[in-house]
Design a protein around this motif. Structure first.
Motif, PDB file in Angstrom:
ATOM      1  N   VAL A  65       0.911  -1.384  -0.009  1.00 24.54           N
ATOM      2  CA  VAL A  65       0.100   0.028  -0.006  1.00 24.54           C
ATOM      3  C   VAL A  65       0.726   1.252   0.018  1.00 24.54           C
ATOM      4  CG1 VAL A  65      -1.558   1.335   1.196  1.00 24.54           C
ATOM      5  CG2 VAL A  65      -1.935  -1.252   1.191  1.00 24.54           C
ATOM      6  N   GLY A  66       1.833   1.279   0.749  1.00 28.78           N
ATOM      7  CA  GLY A  66       2.913   2.185   0.798  1.00 28.78           C
ATOM      8  C   GLY A  66       3.464   2.583  -0.381  1.00 28.78           C
ATOM      9  N   GLU A  67       3.916   1.527  -1.173  1.00 31.39           N
ATOM     10  CA  GLU A  67       4.666   1.478  -2.276  1.00 31.39           C
ATOM     11  C   GLU A  67       3.494   2.330  -3.385  1.00 31.39           C
ATOM     12  OE1 GLU A  67       5.702  -2.317  -3.027  1.00 31.39           O
ATOM     13  OE2 GLU A  67       7.498  -2.272  -2.029  1.00 31.39           O
ATOM     14  N   ILE A  68       2.298   1.915  -3.326  1.00 31.62           N
ATOM     15  CA  ILE A  68       1.366   2.336  -4.324  1.00 31.62           C
ATOM     16  C   ILE A  68       1.224   3.714  -4.220  1.00 31.62           C
ATOM     17  CG2 ILE A  68      -1.036   2.179  -4.981  1.00 31.62           C
ATOM     18  CD1 ILE A  68      -0.668  -0.985  -4.670  1.00 31.62           C
ATOM     19  N   VAL A  69       0.973   4.120  -2.832  1.00 33.30           N
ATOM     20  CA  VAL A  69       0.526   5.706  -2.384  1.00 33.30           C
ATOM     21  C   VAL A  69       1.893   6.368  -3.037  1.00 33.30           C
ATOM     22  CG1 VAL A  69       0.581   7.261  -0.449  1.00 33.30           C
ATOM     23  CG2 VAL A  69      -0.939   5.065  -0.620  1.00 33.30           C
ATOM     24  N   PHE A  70       3.269   5.983  -2.747  1.00 30.99           N
ATOM     25  CA  PHE A  70       4.139   6.704  -3.075  1.00 30.99           C
ATOM     26  C   PHE A  70       4.173   6.938  -4.893  1.00 30.99           C
ATOM     27  CE2 PHE A  70       8.640   6.562  -4.875  1.00 30.99           C
ATOM     28  CZ  PHE A  70       9.233   7.892  -4.244  1.00 30.99           C
ATOM     29  N   ASN A  71       3.957   5.652  -5.276  1.00 28.40           N
ATOM     30  CA  ASN A  71       4.031   5.687  -6.645  1.00 28.40           C
ATOM     31  C   ASN A  71       2.726   6.777  -7.301  1.00 28.40           C
ATOM     32  OD1 ASN A  71       5.905   3.928  -7.107  1.00 28.40           O
ATOM     33  ND2 ASN A  71       4.279   2.181  -7.339  1.00 28.40           N
ATOM     34  N   ILE A  72       1.665   6.742  -6.744  1.00 31.73           N
ATOM     35  CA  ILE A  72       0.752   7.936  -7.154  1.00 31.73           C
ATOM     36  C   ILE A  72       1.067   9.380  -7.010  1.00 31.73           C
ATOM     37  CG2 ILE A  72      -1.533   8.679  -6.534  1.00 31.73           C
ATOM     38  CD1 ILE A  72      -2.546   5.803  -5.612  1.00 31.73           C
ATOM     39  N   LYS A  73       1.577   9.568  -5.654  1.00 30.88           N
ATOM     40  CA  LYS A  73       2.287  11.056  -5.424  1.00 30.88           C
ATOM     41  C   LYS A  73       3.285  11.398  -6.726  1.00 30.88           C
ATOM     42  CE  LYS A  73       1.803  10.806  -0.398  1.00 30.88           C
ATOM     43  NZ  LYS A  73       2.784  10.629   0.781  1.00 30.88           N
ATOM     44  N   GLN A  74       3.943  10.215  -6.926  1.00 30.10           N
ATOM     45  CA  GLN A  74       5.192  10.600  -8.215  1.00 30.10           C
ATOM     46  C   GLN A  74       4.601  10.897  -9.418  1.00 30.10           C
ATOM     47  OE1 GLN A  74       7.934  11.042  -6.273  1.00 30.10           O
ATOM     48  NE2 GLN A  74       9.017  10.143  -7.662  1.00 30.10           N
ATOM     49  N   LYS A  75       3.396  10.143  -9.539  1.00 29.11           N
ATOM     50  CA  LYS A  75       2.759  10.363 -11.040  1.00 29.11           C
ATOM     51  C   LYS A  75       2.066  11.596 -11.075  1.00 29.11           C
ATOM     52  CE  LYS A  75       2.077   5.594 -12.482  1.00 29.11           C
ATOM     53  NZ  LYS A  75       0.689   4.391 -13.098  1.00 29.11           N
ATOM     54  N   TRP A  76       1.512  12.169 -10.017  1.00 24.32           N
ATOM     55  CA  TRP A  76       0.746  13.221  -9.753  1.00 24.32           C
ATOM     56  C   TRP A  76       1.526  14.556  -9.451  1.00 24.32           C
ATOM     57  CZ3 TRP A  76      -4.486  11.541  -7.406  1.00 24.32           C
ATOM     58  CH2 TRP A  76      -5.318  10.877  -8.382  1.00 24.32           C
ATOM     59  N   GLY A  77       2.842  14.395  -9.036  1.00 22.81           N
ATOM     60  CA  GLY A  77       3.680  15.340  -8.681  1.00 22.81           C
ATOM     61  C   GLY A  77       3.201  16.087  -7.360  1.00 22.81           C
ATOM     62  N   ILE A  78       2.782  15.366  -6.257  1.00 23.74           N
ATOM     63  CA  ILE A  78       2.218  15.890  -5.109  1.00 23.74           C
ATOM     64  C   ILE A  78       2.859  15.200  -3.956  1.00 23.74           C
ATOM     65  CG2 ILE A  78      -0.283  16.325  -5.946  1.00 23.74           C
ATOM     66  CD1 ILE A  78      -1.085  13.549  -4.388  1.00 23.74           C
ATOM     67  N   GLN A  79       2.789  15.991  -2.943  1.00 23.01           N
ATOM     68  CA  GLN A  79       3.755  15.776  -1.660  1.00 23.01           C
ATOM     69  C   GLN A  79       2.633  14.990  -0.762  1.00 23.01           C
ATOM     70  OE1 GLN A  79       6.912  15.984  -1.365  1.00 23.01           O
ATOM     71  NE2 GLN A  79       6.483  16.860  -3.607  1.00 23.01           N
ATOM     72  N   SER A  80       1.388  15.087  -0.383  1.00 19.28           N
ATOM     73  CA  SER A  80       0.646  14.611   0.632  1.00 19.28           C
ATOM     74  C   SER A  80      -0.443  13.610   0.406  1.00 19.28           C
ATOM     75  CB  SER A  80       0.166  15.857   1.501  1.00 19.28           C
ATOM     76  OG  SER A  80      -0.738  16.402   0.888  1.00 19.28           O
ATOM     77  N   ARG A  81      -0.539  12.874   1.279  1.00 19.15           N
ATOM     78  CA  ARG A  81      -1.777  12.022   1.432  1.00 19.15           C
ATOM     79  C   ARG A  81      -3.004  12.895   1.206  1.00 19.15           C
ATOM     80  NH1 ARG A  81      -1.896   6.618   3.073  1.00 19.15           N
ATOM     81  NH2 ARG A  81      -4.058   6.107   3.620  1.00 19.15           N
ATOM     82  N   VAL A  82      -3.118  14.037   1.979  1.00 17.86           N
ATOM     83  CA  VAL A  82      -4.401  14.819   1.721  1.00 17.86           C
ATOM     84  C   VAL A  82      -4.625  15.182   0.436  1.00 17.86           C
ATOM     85  CG1 VAL A  82      -5.473  16.942   2.534  1.00 17.86           C
ATOM     86  CG2 VAL A  82      -4.021  15.479   4.209  1.00 17.86           C
ATOM     87  N   GLU A  83      -3.602  15.853  -0.280  1.00 19.38           N
ATOM     88  CA  GLU A  83      -3.892  16.004  -1.704  1.00 19.38           C
ATOM     89  C   GLU A  83      -4.155  14.999  -2.454  1.00 19.38           C
ATOM     90  OE1 GLU A  83      -0.594  19.164  -3.338  1.00 19.38           O
ATOM     91  OE2 GLU A  83       0.530  17.654  -1.965  1.00 19.38           O
ATOM     92  N   LEU A  84      -3.690  13.738  -2.216  1.00 20.57           N
ATOM     93  CA  LEU A  84      -4.100  12.692  -2.901  1.00 20.57           C
ATOM     94  C   LEU A  84      -5.461  12.253  -2.677  1.00 20.57           C
ATOM     95  CD1 LEU A  84      -2.092   9.307  -3.152  1.00 20.57           C
ATOM     96  CD2 LEU A  84      -4.657   9.348  -3.222  1.00 20.57           C
ATOM     97  N   GLY A  85      -6.003  12.396  -1.586  1.00 22.98           N
ATOM     98  CA  GLY A  85      -7.144  12.143  -1.247  1.00 22.98           C
ATOM     99  C   GLY A  85      -8.291  13.029  -1.784  1.00 22.98           C
TER     100      GLY A  85
END
Length: 76
Positions: free
Chosen positions: A38-58
């Protein structure tokens, strides 16, 4: 931020669950994967989207409707 970058199916699922407020341990149990994955997937999403936080992702996942309505999942 590059939201146009496509997410894999699993990344989309994880992003939707984050937008619903799930924690990594809950996501892992729901998707039958390890917490580390899960952590790896979250990291990959942040990289793809160029964001820093989980809040932004949500927030982004919510805005782009990566969350299914509970009614959409129920079939009678």
């Amino acid at each position: 931020m590059n939201i146009q970058t496509k997410l894999s199916g699993k990344e989309t699922e994880v992003a939707g669950l984050i937008a619903k407020g799930y924690k990594d341990v809950e996501i892992a149990k729901t998707l039958f994967i390890s917490q580390r994955r899960v952590g790896e997937i979250v990291f990959n999403i942040k990289q793809k989207w160029g964001i820093q936080s989980r809040v932004e992702l949500g927030i982004i996942a919510f805005e782009y409707k990566l969350i299914q309505s509970p009614l959409a999942r129920t079939k009678s």
